[in-house]
Design an enzyme around this catalytic site. Structure first.
Site, PDB file in Angstrom:
ATOM      1  N   GLU A 227      -7.348   2.394  -2.507  1.00  0.00           N
ATOM      2  CA  GLU A 227      -5.719   2.215  -3.072  1.00  0.00           C
ATOM      3  C   GLU A 227      -5.269   0.609  -3.598  1.00  0.00           C
ATOM      4  O   GLU A 227      -3.497   0.724  -3.954  1.00  0.00           O
ATOM      5  CB  GLU A 227      -5.018   2.603  -2.023  1.00  0.00           C
TER       6      GLU A 227
ATOM      7  N   HIS B 247      -8.353  11.875  -0.800  1.00  0.00           N
ATOM      8  CA  HIS B 247      -8.076  10.901  -1.444  1.00  0.00           C
ATOM      9  C   HIS B 247      -7.493  10.768  -2.962  1.00  0.00           C
ATOM     10  O   HIS B 247      -8.706  11.144  -3.582  1.00  0.00           O
ATOM     11  CB  HIS B 247      -9.557   9.273  -0.985  1.00  0.00           C
TER      12      HIS B 247
ATOM     13  N   ARG C 170      -2.679  10.708   6.360  1.00  0.00           N
ATOM     14  CA  ARG C 170      -2.347   9.157   7.001  1.00  0.00           C
ATOM     15  C   ARG C 170      -2.021   8.477   6.261  1.00  0.00           C
ATOM     16  O   ARG C 170      -2.519   8.814   4.673  1.00  0.00           O
ATOM     17  CB  ARG C 170      -3.596   9.264   7.349  1.00  0.00           C
TER      18      ARG C 170
ATOM     19  N   HIS D 126     -11.564  12.620   2.285  1.00  0.00           N
ATOM     20  CA  HIS D 126     -11.899  10.962   2.315  1.00  0.00           C
ATOM     21  C   HIS D 126     -11.294  11.649   3.683  1.00  0.00           C
ATOM     22  O   HIS D 126     -12.595  10.454   4.532  1.00  0.00           O
ATOM     23  CB  HIS D 126     -10.878  10.509   1.531  1.00  0.00           C
TER      24      HIS D 126
ATOM     25  N   GLN E  48      -7.523  15.299   4.535  1.00  0.00           N
ATOM     26  CA  GLN E  48      -7.111  14.350   3.235  1.00  0.00           C
ATOM     27  C   GLN E  48      -7.743  14.318   1.629  1.00  0.00           C
ATOM     28  O   GLN E  48      -8.760  13.488   2.186  1.00  0.00           O
ATOM     29  CB  GLN E  48      -6.649  12.551   3.480  1.00  0.00           C
TER      30      GLN E  48
ATOM     31  N   PHE F  29       1.052  -1.165  -0.139  1.00  0.00           N
ATOM     32  CA  PHE F  29       0.415   0.538  -0.041  1.00  0.00           C
ATOM     33  C   PHE F  29       1.247   1.195   0.253  1.00  0.00           C
ATOM     34  O   PHE F  29       1.827   1.474   0.451  1.00  0.00           O
ATOM     35  CB  PHE F  29      -0.289   0.148   1.007  1.00  0.00           C
TER      36      PHE F  29
ATOM     37  N   ARG G 183      -0.737   9.658  -0.052  1.00  0.00           N
ATOM     38  CA  ARG G 183      -1.403  10.516  -1.183  1.00  0.00           C
ATOM     39  C   ARG G 183      -1.526  11.389  -1.263  1.00  0.00           C
ATOM     40  O   ARG G 183      -2.336  11.840  -1.919  1.00  0.00           O
ATOM     41  CB  ARG G 183      -3.531   9.877  -0.153  1.00  0.00           C
TER      42      ARG G 183
ATOM     43  N   LEU H  95     -15.508   5.864  -3.598  1.00  0.00           N
ATOM     44  CA  LEU H  95     -14.091   5.342  -3.054  1.00  0.00           C
ATOM     45  C   LEU H  95     -13.021   4.464  -4.065  1.00  0.00           C
ATOM     46  O   LEU H  95     -14.527   3.746  -4.441  1.00  0.00           O
ATOM     47  CB  LEU H  95     -13.027   5.089  -2.081  1.00  0.00           C
TER      48      LEU H  95
END
Lengths: 249, 604, 250
Positions: free
Chosen positions: B254, B237, B416, B381, B235, B121, B315, B251
């Site tokens: 990822e 995304h 994050r 996000h 954040q 990730f 991100r 979404l």
């Protein structure tokens, strides 16, 4: 272009279908249309929703008579000339408009014997092979939209809520029964409280499942067979009687 | 006050996503009586939408992983603004929390030797995310839900919204809530409140959040006098759906990139190679060839020997890169980038590893991701900022108030990492439950709630029913979302933020005039009207904090201050209420201890 | 505006908001099933023209040649397969829907009431013995395959006619129908909780996986095999009665 939504407006005392006109746009789903009505015509129109991506199972309703997730039902599935009927789930009491009281389902879940794992390996973790959990992972996809409960005639038409757990909870029991770590048995629950014998495997639950879980073939029928093992198979019953053994633990 | 339904608990948990459920389970296990409040039905909270996985250094898939590497990745991903003690606890405790879930019935995908499989990730050096296809959050919430249902001592209040916290002599003493079903008020008398209400995504138009994420916990804590930190860090995304309109913002995990998916612009270029920041240059491939070899090795289940593809950058970096490509005219037809997995993996592998993504695009966008690229763009996000808490107990700065999960601030710093939110829920949900139960046990005093205060709040909440022909609550909410997207979005400037503040004043005035039709029973218009108050509070906090941080760092980008400034490298922006005014202060972050510093610098 | 009040909750039989022709599938299914059953009964009652050359009608296999029975031997032979089908998890769905209208179709109101007992009371509780009927009909399969071998015997020399292929198709369909059975799938491996725990379990998992693939098509095999049984009987009957001549292919 416009579409007409014929939405149930009312509560436990009754109600009526009311028509609302909404403009269509590309890729629009029924839930978008409901939101449009809320924002422009009826701010108090009650409906449940959360993720709007078919992942949480909140926006269940009956669209043109079929149990569906409104967020996954495209407006272009319907004839634009005809009004689209949107009604609440019929197997549960209406609270208001498209919202109904599904609390019974949560009560059923409480009565299912919980997960009971065997002890872990010395390092404190468990070993499981993918082949052992593939089958259970299908059941774990359930998003608890309760469309299967809604369409099941045992609940919908025969009102057996006191003696029948319904397809959702057979899927849940199957996920526990077939769990490679679980050591408890739930056949007695299924036979005595869950009422699995009331299911006549007519498969409407499988037809409406938005997660495409093969509820009847992969959960209910295998559970029925396990109940047969413990309660109906004459050879096994005789063997247990001869050996003075109780049902499988 | 007798006319209100009233309940008493040791601990009241507000929110029933992963953090709230985990906190309730732990508090009940400590012997506390627990009330658990869900804004929706149980099991529908936004945790179900978490797709990629839960980050924990189990070192099953790559033996080189350890809590130290996880800690380092988290700190570097957060641009060193993280509460380092929280980041350390996260990295140390996440593996045990994940294994604990298995003991409660969760079924993660497996390695060939029967352990929990982990996937790559963004921002994580090694494959670290325990996962279940692309529906990890559902697995977690269902496991926690069933554990909750079978934990004695927890009462669940579904479809119940907390409108205000109540205090007695500076301590938390209760909460006033209303039931959606009836519109009736409920008074909870409690020694401790654990906020686990999630984020603020609904302040923005394009977002990946459900209607619930209106910043309730942030605003409740603020109103109760607690400190909020890091509110400038929202954040975005990088990969939300952009088309059709009805799914805009939903979404795209990822995990698509973790499984080998690549980002391309309209000219077919893999543009991410041009956006690798200096700090990460040593860790990322600089040629397509190297990136492809990494994917091939990882898919084959081998330990990667080359550097990872730049699509797996953090991100903030990827979201800004996509926004820039679009600005410079190389975007996809609907204003995004192309995310292509079809040309990288076999169709059956895609369906097995990313079933929800396959279904989501197939049914909602008429796109078959096994054959066509997806169109993706940034979507609001996650809220890095939140209630300032003590790392060990999750106690806020108001006695009796605790916070866990997205509503708590500090852990993630300026950005994050994907997968860290799910471990956050487990690690700090548990700690909040422990902290709140211990606090409630230790406090022997008799706490009161003020009946007149409750009556006054109730009257205020019901005011929209009297404003016949007033402002439409949906329209005001829409206006707020548009305004925040325009002026407090992914790229910010002093003048935009000042405009936002004056716009917020106008919106506040409109919100005061909001009127709703119908009666109190299950009335979404009224619910929107009530939520507006919280949305306006958090929107103002985000705007003021963004104005205060005159630099660009992590998720916070100021076009008028495009670089990171050393002066801001060690300070938190703290938002708090003084009287009726919102104040903003800079406060230094305690220095990193040497042992941890060496880990971050890669010397240990 | 349409006022519905209480009707939304307590609809009369057949009430639904479905706009599609929901009644077509159960009606068609009921008619076809009834036709097949009627034909099989008629053919089983004939007691003639079921055997010609190497061809034997599957309704009369295995062949019993005693003449003291009060009914044609086919009735004795057919009893287990008939009960196998009657208790089959697929056919149950079909006839509960088409004949008992319980329910007639999904989300279509049926005759309501709380007297419903499902499969908990006689006679439907006997559906639970489906596995024993699987065991018994399983014993028929060697005979049916030997029928295929016999069907290649043309007066002592090997040959293949259209009838050979029809009998082969029928035996294949019946074999697939048997091995796709839900009870079989359970006994083969579905009753295990841990597939990987021993070498024997792993072998059963492999078998169960294959049974699962077949099981997904159980409905297809159920219909296909019913058609082929009746079709093979009809073909043998037409050849035996001299109505048609069996074309020899090899």
């Amino acid at each position: 272009m416009d579409a007409v939504l014929r939405i149930f407006r009312g509560d436990a005392q009754g109600g009526q279908f009311q028509d609302y006109t909404v403009p269509l746009h590309e890729g629009m789903v029924v839930l978008d249309a409901i939101h449009h009505v809320q924002a422009h015509a009826a701010s108090d129109l009650a409906c449940r929703w959360n993720c709007k991506a078919g992942r949480c199972g909140s926006c269940s309703a009956e669209v043109d008579g079929k149990p569906k997730l409104m967020c996954m039902t495209r407006m272009d599935e319907f004839q634009p000339s005809e009004p689209i009927t949107v009604a609440p789930l019929k197997a549960f009491p209406v609270i208001k408009d498209l919202v109904c009281d599904v609390s019974w389902n949560y009560e059923v879940n409480k009565r299912i014997p919980p997960f009971h794992p065997k002890p872990p390996e010395p390092d404190g973790t468990w070993r499981m092979q993918q082949e052992d959990i593939d089958r259970v992972q299908e059941f774990r996809k359930c998003i608890e939209c309760f469309l299967c409960q809604d369409v099941c005639h045992v609940l919908r038409d025969h009102e057996k809520k006191d003696s029948f757990a319904g397809p959702r909870f057979f899927v849940r029991v199957a996920s526990l029964e077939m769990h490679p770590l679980d050591v408890a048995s739930r056949t007695a629950y299924l036979e005595e409280q869950g009422g699995i014998g009331l299911c006549n495997i007519t498969k409407c639950c499988t037809e409406v499942c938005p997660e495409s879980i093969r509820i009847t073939d992969n959960a209910i029928i295998p559970l029925k067979e396990r109940v047969v093992d413990d309660f109906y198979d004459p050879v096994r019953l005789a063997w247990r009687w001869l050996t003075r053994r109780d049902r499988a633990p | 006050m007798d006319r209100f339904e009233t309940y008493r608990y040791d601990v009241l948990v507000v929110g029933a996503g992963g953090a709230g459920l985990r906190a309730a389970i732990e508090a009940a296990a400590q012997g506390a009586s627990v009330g658990l409040i869900c804004k929706s039905l149980l099991g529908k909270a936004h945790t179900v939408m978490a797709e990629g996985g839960v980050a924990a250094a189990l070192a099953n898939t790559d033996g080189r992983d350890s809590w130290q590497v996880h800690f380092r990745d988290t700190m570097r991903g957060g641009k060193m603004l993280n509460d380092w003690r929280m980041a350390e606890l996260l990295a140390r405790e996440a593996p045990a929390r994940v294994v604990e879930l298995e003991g409660w019935g969760a079924l993660f995908d497996r390695t060939p030797d029967g352990r929990i499989l982990q996937r790559n990730f963004g921002g994580h050096q090694y494959p670290r995310l325990a996962h279940v296809g692309d529906r990890t959050g559902l697995e977690m919430i269902r496991t926690l839900q069933d554990k909750t249902v079978h934990s004695p001592g927890i009462d669940v209040y579904m479809e119940c919204t907390v409108a205000r916290l109540l205090k007695d002599d500076g301590r938390i003493s209760g909460a006033l809530a209303y039931r959606r079903e009836t519109g009736r008020f409920v008074v909870f008398r409690t020694k401790a409140v654990v906020l686990a209400t999630g984020g603020i995504g609904r302040a923005y138009k394009i977002n990946s959040n459900s209607w619930e994420y209106t910043g309730d916990g942030h605003a409740l804590a603020y109103d109760a006098g607690a400190d909020l930190i890091g509110m400038e860090f929202v954040q975005f995304h990088p990969t939300g759906m952009v088309w059709p309109l009805s799914v805009r913002g939903i979404l795209v995990t990822e995990g698509v990139r973790g499984e080998g998916g690549v980002l391309k612009n309209s000219q077919g270029e893999r543009f991410m190679f041009r956006y690798i920041p200096e700090m990460f240059r040593a860790d990322f491939a600089d040629t397509e060839d190297e990136a492809d070899r990494w994917v091939a090795e990882v898919i084959a289940g081998r330990t990667a020997t080359v550097r990872r593809p730049p699509e797996l950058l953090t991100r903030d970096v990827v979201a800004r890169a996509i926004a820039q490509e679009v600005r410079e005219g190389r975007g996809s037809p609907h204003g995004g980038a192309f995310l292509d997995i079809a040309s990288r993996r076999k169709p059956e592998e895609i369906r097995k590893k990313l079933p929800s993504m396959y279904q989501q695009f197939y049914e909602l966008a008429d796109v078959d991701i096994t054959r066509q690229p997806m169109e993706v763009g940034p979507t609001t996000h996650y809220m890095m900022g939140g209630v300032r808490v003590d790392a060990e107990t999750q106690a806020a700065t108001v006695p009796g108030l605790f916070a866990a999960g997205e509503v708590a601030g500090g852990l993630h710093g300026a950005n994050r990492l994907g997968g860290n939110s799910l471990s956050d829920l487990l690690v700090f949900g548990r700690r909040a439950g422990l902290g709140a139960a211990a606090y409630a046990k230790a406090y022997a005093g008799d706490l009161q709630v003020d009946a007149r205060e409750i009556e006054a709040i109730a009257a205020e909440l019901l005011a929209p029913f009297d404003h016949v022909g007033g402002e439409n609550p949906y329209a005001v909410h829409d206006g707020l979302q548009d305004m925040m997207g325009t002026y407090v979005g992914i790229a910010r400037s002093e003048s935009d933020l000042r405009t936002a503040l004056s716009e917020l004043e106008r919106l506040r005035a409109r919100a005061a005039r909001v009127g709703v039709e119908g009666h109190r029973q299950y009335n979404p218009g009224w619910h929107v009207a009530v939520d507006l108050r919280h949305l306006l509070t958090v929107s103002e906090a985000v705007t003021r904090a963004a104005l205060e941080r005159r630099e660009s760092r992590g998720a916070h980008m100021r076009v008028d201050y495009p670089d990171s400034e050393p002066a801001f490298a060690t300070v938190n922006v703290v938002v708090r209420r003084r009287g009726d005014a919102m104040t903003v202060d800079q406060e230094p972050i305690p220095p990193l201890p040497d042992a941890l510093r060496r880990i971050v610098e890669g010397k240990d | 505006m349409m006022v519905v009040s209480g009707e939304l909750r307590r609809p009369r039989f057949g009430a639904t908001e479905r706009r599609d022709a929901w009644w077509v599938a159960p009606l068609l299914q009921g008619l076809v099933l009834a036709s097949l059953i009627a034909y099989a009964n008629w053919a089983a009652f004939q007691g003639t023209n079921y055997h010609v050359g190497g061809y034997l009608s599957p309704l009369y296999s295995p062949l019993i040649t005693v003449d003291w029975l009060p009914v044609p031997p086919s009735f004795i032979i057919l009893l287990p397969p008939v009960l196998f089908r009657a208790t089959c998890y697929y056919y149950r769905k079909a006839y509960y829907r088409s004949y008992f209208l319980d329910p007639p179709a999904c989300a279509v109101a049926e005759i309501r009431g709380t007297s419903y007992r499902g499969e908990t009371a006689f006679p439907f509780v006997l559906q639970n013995l489906h596995r024993y009927l699987f065991f018994i009909t399983f014993l028929y399969l060697p005979f049916l395959w030997s029928d295929v071998v016999h069907a290649t015997n043309f007066g002592g020399s090997f040959g293949i006619g259209v009838g050979t292929l029809i009998i082969l198709l029928n035996t294949s369909a019946l074999t697939l129908y048997s091995f796709s059975c839900h009870s079989a799938r359970h006994l083969i491996g579905g009753n295990l909780d841990c597939f990987s725990c021993s070498a024997f379990n792993r072998a059963r998992h492999a078998a169960w996986s294959r049974a699962s693939v077949l099981n997904e098509r159980h409905m297809l095999f159920a219909w296909l095999s019913f058609f082929t049984v009746c079709g093979a009987d009809l073909y043998v009957r037409l050849v035996a009665s001299g109505a048609i001549v069996d074309p020899r292919l090899l």
